[in-house]
Design a protein around this motif. Structure first.
Motif, mmCIF file in Angstrom:
data_model
loop_
_atom_site.group_PDB
_atom_site.id
_atom_site.type_symbol
_atom_site.label_atom_id
_atom_site.label_comp_id
_atom_site.label_asym_id
_atom_site.label_seq_id
_atom_site.Cartn_x
_atom_site.Cartn_y
_atom_site.Cartn_z
ATOM 1 N N MET A 118 0.832 -1.209 0.000
ATOM 2 C CA MET A 118 0.000 0.000 0.000
ATOM 3 C C MET A 118 0.867 1.260 0.000
ATOM 4 O O MET A 118 0.578 2.225 -0.692
ATOM 5 C CB MET A 118 -0.962 -0.016 1.188
ATOM 6 C CG MET A 118 -2.036 -1.096 1.027
ATOM 7 S SD MET A 118 -3.346 -1.028 2.284
ATOM 8 C CE MET A 118 -2.563 -1.825 3.660
ATOM 9 N N GLU A 119 1.956 1.227 0.769
ATOM 10 C CA GLU A 119 2.845 2.398 0.824
ATOM 11 C C GLU A 119 3.532 2.670 -0.512
ATOM 12 O O GLU A 119 3.758 3.820 -0.869
ATOM 13 C CB GLU A 119 3.914 2.218 1.910
ATOM 14 C CG GLU A 119 3.367 2.475 3.298
ATOM 15 C CD GLU A 119 4.353 2.057 4.382
ATOM 16 O OE1 GLU A 119 5.569 2.262 4.211
ATOM 17 O OE2 GLU A 119 3.894 1.509 5.401
ATOM 18 N N GLU A 120 3.882 1.614 -1.222
ATOM 19 C CA GLU A 120 4.594 1.793 -2.495
ATOM 20 C C GLU A 120 3.667 2.124 -3.661
ATOM 21 O O GLU A 120 4.132 2.531 -4.720
ATOM 22 C CB GLU A 120 5.396 0.533 -2.842
ATOM 23 C CG GLU A 120 6.629 0.319 -1.996
ATOM 24 C CD GLU A 120 7.628 1.457 -2.112
ATOM 25 O OE1 GLU A 120 7.900 1.918 -3.228
ATOM 26 O OE2 GLU A 120 8.126 1.898 -1.061
ATOM 27 N N PHE A 121 2.372 1.891 -3.495
ATOM 28 C CA PHE A 121 1.427 2.156 -4.571
ATOM 29 C C PHE A 121 1.631 3.571 -5.113
ATOM 30 O O PHE A 121 1.808 4.484 -4.309
ATOM 31 C CB PHE A 121 -0.012 1.997 -4.032
ATOM 32 C CG PHE A 121 -1.052 2.097 -5.112
ATOM 33 C CD1 PHE A 121 -1.483 0.974 -5.781
ATOM 34 C CD2 PHE A 121 -1.567 3.339 -5.473
ATOM 35 C CE1 PHE A 121 -2.421 1.078 -6.800
ATOM 36 C CE2 PHE A 121 -2.499 3.436 -6.499
ATOM 37 C CZ PHE A 121 -2.929 2.317 -7.160
ATOM 38 N N PRO A 122 1.642 3.857 -6.407
ATOM 39 C CA PRO A 122 1.295 2.949 -7.525
ATOM 40 C C PRO A 122 2.466 2.123 -8.056
ATOM 41 O O PRO A 122 2.336 1.519 -9.123
ATOM 42 C CB PRO A 122 0.828 3.936 -8.601
ATOM 43 C CG PRO A 122 1.702 5.144 -8.364
ATOM 44 C CD PRO A 122 1.915 5.206 -6.867
ATOM 45 N N ASN A 123 3.600 2.103 -7.313
ATOM 46 C CA ASN A 123 4.725 1.284 -7.755
ATOM 47 C C ASN A 123 4.654 -0.111 -7.138
ATOM 48 O O ASN A 123 4.022 -0.314 -6.099
ATOM 49 C CB ASN A 123 6.048 1.948 -7.367
ATOM 50 C CG ASN A 123 6.278 3.239 -8.128
ATOM 51 O OD1 ASN A 123 5.826 3.378 -9.270
ATOM 52 N ND2 ASN A 123 6.948 4.190 -7.501
ATOM 53 N N GLU A 124 5.338 -1.035 -7.769
ATOM 54 C CA GLU A 124 5.436 -2.378 -7.208
ATOM 55 C C GLU A 124 6.403 -2.346 -6.027
ATOM 56 O O GLU A 124 7.437 -1.680 -6.072
ATOM 57 C CB GLU A 124 5.939 -3.373 -8.268
ATOM 58 C CG GLU A 124 4.970 -3.545 -9.435
ATOM 59 C CD GLU A 124 5.236 -4.787 -10.298
ATOM 60 O OE1 GLU A 124 6.129 -5.586 -9.951
ATOM 61 O OE2 GLU A 124 4.534 -4.931 -11.309
ATOM 62 N N CYS A 125 6.053 -3.052 -4.986
ATOM 63 C CA CYS A 125 6.982 -3.216 -3.863
ATOM 64 C C CYS A 125 7.667 -4.566 -4.023
ATOM 65 O O CYS A 125 7.230 -5.398 -4.829
ATOM 66 C CB CYS A 125 6.239 -3.164 -2.524
ATOM 67 S SG CYS A 125 5.244 -4.628 -2.165
ATOM 68 N N CYS A 126 8.739 -4.790 -3.267
ATOM 69 C CA CYS A 126 9.359 -6.117 -3.261
ATOM 70 C C CYS A 126 10.083 -6.323 -1.941
ATOM 71 O O CYS A 126 10.445 -5.364 -1.258
ATOM 72 C CB CYS A 126 10.305 -6.309 -4.438
ATOM 73 S SG CYS A 126 11.740 -5.210 -4.470
ATOM 74 N N GLY A 127 10.238 -7.580 -1.584
ATOM 75 C CA GLY A 127 10.908 -7.892 -0.335
ATOM 76 C C GLY A 127 11.005 -9.385 -0.115
ATOM 77 O O GLY A 127 10.710 -10.177 -1.021
ATOM 78 N N ALA A 128 11.450 -9.736 1.081
ATOM 79 C CA ALA A 128 11.631 -11.149 1.419
ATOM 80 C C ALA A 128 11.029 -11.435 2.786
ATOM 81 O O ALA A 128 10.967 -10.553 3.642
ATOM 82 C CB ALA A 128 13.118 -11.497 1.422
ATOM 83 N N ILE A 129 10.577 -12.655 2.953
ATOM 84 C CA ILE A 129 10.108 -13.127 4.254
ATOM 85 C C ILE A 129 11.112 -14.172 4.724
ATOM 86 O O ILE A 129 11.313 -15.200 4.074
ATOM 87 C CB ILE A 129 8.692 -13.732 4.148
ATOM 88 C CG1 ILE A 129 7.711 -12.665 3.648
ATOM 89 C CG2 ILE A 129 8.260 -14.315 5.504
ATOM 90 C CD1 ILE A 129 6.379 -13.226 3.179
ATOM 91 N N MET A 130 11.790 -13.846 5.830
ATOM 92 C CA MET A 130 12.794 -14.738 6.389
ATOM 93 C C MET A 130 12.152 -15.528 7.523
ATOM 94 O O MET A 130 11.231 -15.037 8.186
ATOM 95 C CB MET A 130 13.966 -13.937 6.958
ATOM 96 C CG MET A 130 14.520 -12.842 6.066
ATOM 97 S SD MET A 130 15.226 -13.495 4.561
ATOM 98 C CE MET A 130 16.668 -14.338 5.238
ATOM 99 N N ALA A 131 12.642 -16.738 7.759
ATOM 100 C CA ALA A 131 12.078 -17.535 8.842
ATOM 101 C C ALA A 131 13.150 -18.372 9.500
ATOM 102 O O ALA A 131 14.114 -18.781 8.849
ATOM 103 C CB ALA A 131 10.973 -18.437 8.301
ATOM 104 N N ASP A 132 12.982 -18.589 10.807
ATOM 105 C CA ASP A 132 13.931 -19.463 11.512
ATOM 106 C C ASP A 132 13.225 -20.667 12.125
ATOM 107 O O ASP A 132 13.767 -21.316 12.993
ATOM 108 C CB ASP A 132 14.696 -18.674 12.578
ATOM 109 C CG ASP A 132 13.791 -18.162 13.688
ATOM 110 O OD1 ASP A 132 12.576 -18.485 13.690
ATOM 111 O OD2 ASP A 132 14.301 -17.439 14.564
ATOM 112 N N GLY A 133 12.039 -20.953 11.662
ATOM 113 C CA GLY A 133 11.307 -22.103 12.186
ATOM 114 C C GLY A 133 10.259 -21.683 13.200
ATOM 115 O O GLY A 133 9.212 -22.315 13.336
ATOM 116 N N VAL A 134 10.525 -20.611 13.918
ATOM 117 C CA VAL A 134 9.586 -20.119 14.919
ATOM 118 C C VAL A 134 9.070 -18.747 14.502
ATOM 119 O O VAL A 134 7.877 -18.508 14.395
ATOM 120 C CB VAL A 134 10.260 -20.010 16.317
ATOM 121 C CG1 VAL A 134 9.240 -19.531 17.355
ATOM 122 C CG2 VAL A 134 10.883 -21.327 16.713
#
Ligand SMILES: [Zn+2]
Lengths: 92, 156
Positions: free
Chosen positions: B17-33
């Motif tokens: 929503m913040e990046e609109f009207p541009n595409e945003c991008c990112g990563a979701i990191m996880a450590d199991g918990v």
């Protein structure tokens, strides 16, 4: 000069599944040549026909994108880490 | 099935929503918990301005993750022992499909997936309203990206 080179998953079939290999060279270009000598086929994966680093391939010296250093002539020192990481991109 | 924590979904929606009207991008990191959202910079506009022939699209219809952000994500994998659970990006004023460009860029330049074990999340939003998010992952047997359902972690 020996550097550690991090190999991305899709290229590990060329490095016997190794995620990290050692390579000799005083700059990025000679590191790539040395990789090719040990892991035939890797150079054409990294560089296009004209010898330029492919557009979707990011190469880092330690944490710096070589695009913002001296590109292929970026000097490499003993113990440096070179990372080959494919770009993340897309669109609608 | 991609299970995401409620907070994670809220965070990536907020980013879209913040990046609109541009595409945003990112990563979701996880450590199991835990899960960690890493917002990345979309450098598509800069590349488009420098070289519109090579980069015909601007950030409204394409994304290119800042290489500086991408290396930080890889460092986090090394130093914190986390994995990249998903990459995400948004489709402003479009549906949440895995586009031809998404597919080709995910397999550039070697014709095989760069991250065969990482899910790609696409967020559709119209104006600044979230429509839907869908997830896609590489399927060995069909050698194509297929949709995987998104679930809420913790829900039974
Ligand atoms: Zn997309």
């Amino acid at each position: 000069m020996a550097a550690t080179v991090r190999i991305p998953t899709p290229l590990r079939k060329l490095t016997n599944d190794k995620a990290e290999v050692e390579a000799e060279g005083s700059n990025i270009e000679s590191i790539i040549e040395n990789l090719e000598a040990n892991y035939a086929g890797i150079k054409e994966r990294i560089c296009d026909e004209a010898g330029n680093i492919r557009r979707f391939v990011n190469i880092y010296l330690n944490d710096e994108d070589i695009r913002f250093l001296d590109g292929k002539t970026t000097a490499v020192n003993d113990g440096d880490e070179v990372s080959i990481i494919p770009a993340i991109a897309g669109g609608r | 099935m991609l299970e995401l924590r409620h907070d994670t979904t809220s965070e990536i929606y907020a980013h879209a929503m913040e990046e609109f009207p541009n595409e945003c991008c990112g990563a979701i990191m996880a450590d199991g918990v835990r899960e960690f959202v890493r917002r990345c910079r979309n450098v598509q506009n800069e590349r488009h301005a420098e070289d519109p022939e090579t980069y015909p699209r601007d950030a409204r219809t394409a994304y290119l993750m800042d290489p500086d952000d991408l290396i930080k994500i890889h460092r986090e994998v090394d130093t914190e022992g986390r994995k990249i659970k998903a990459f995400y990006h948004s489709h402003p004023n479009e549906d949440a499909y895995f586009s031809a460009k998404d597919k080709s860029d995910a397999t550039e330049p070697w014709g095989i997936p760069n991250y065969p074990d990482t899910v790609y999340v696409v967020i559709s939003l119209y104006d600044r309203q979230i429509n839907v998010a869908r997830a896609f992952s590489w399927d060995e047997s069909t050698e194509d990206f297929v949709e995987v359902p998104i679930g809420v972690a913790g829900d039974m």
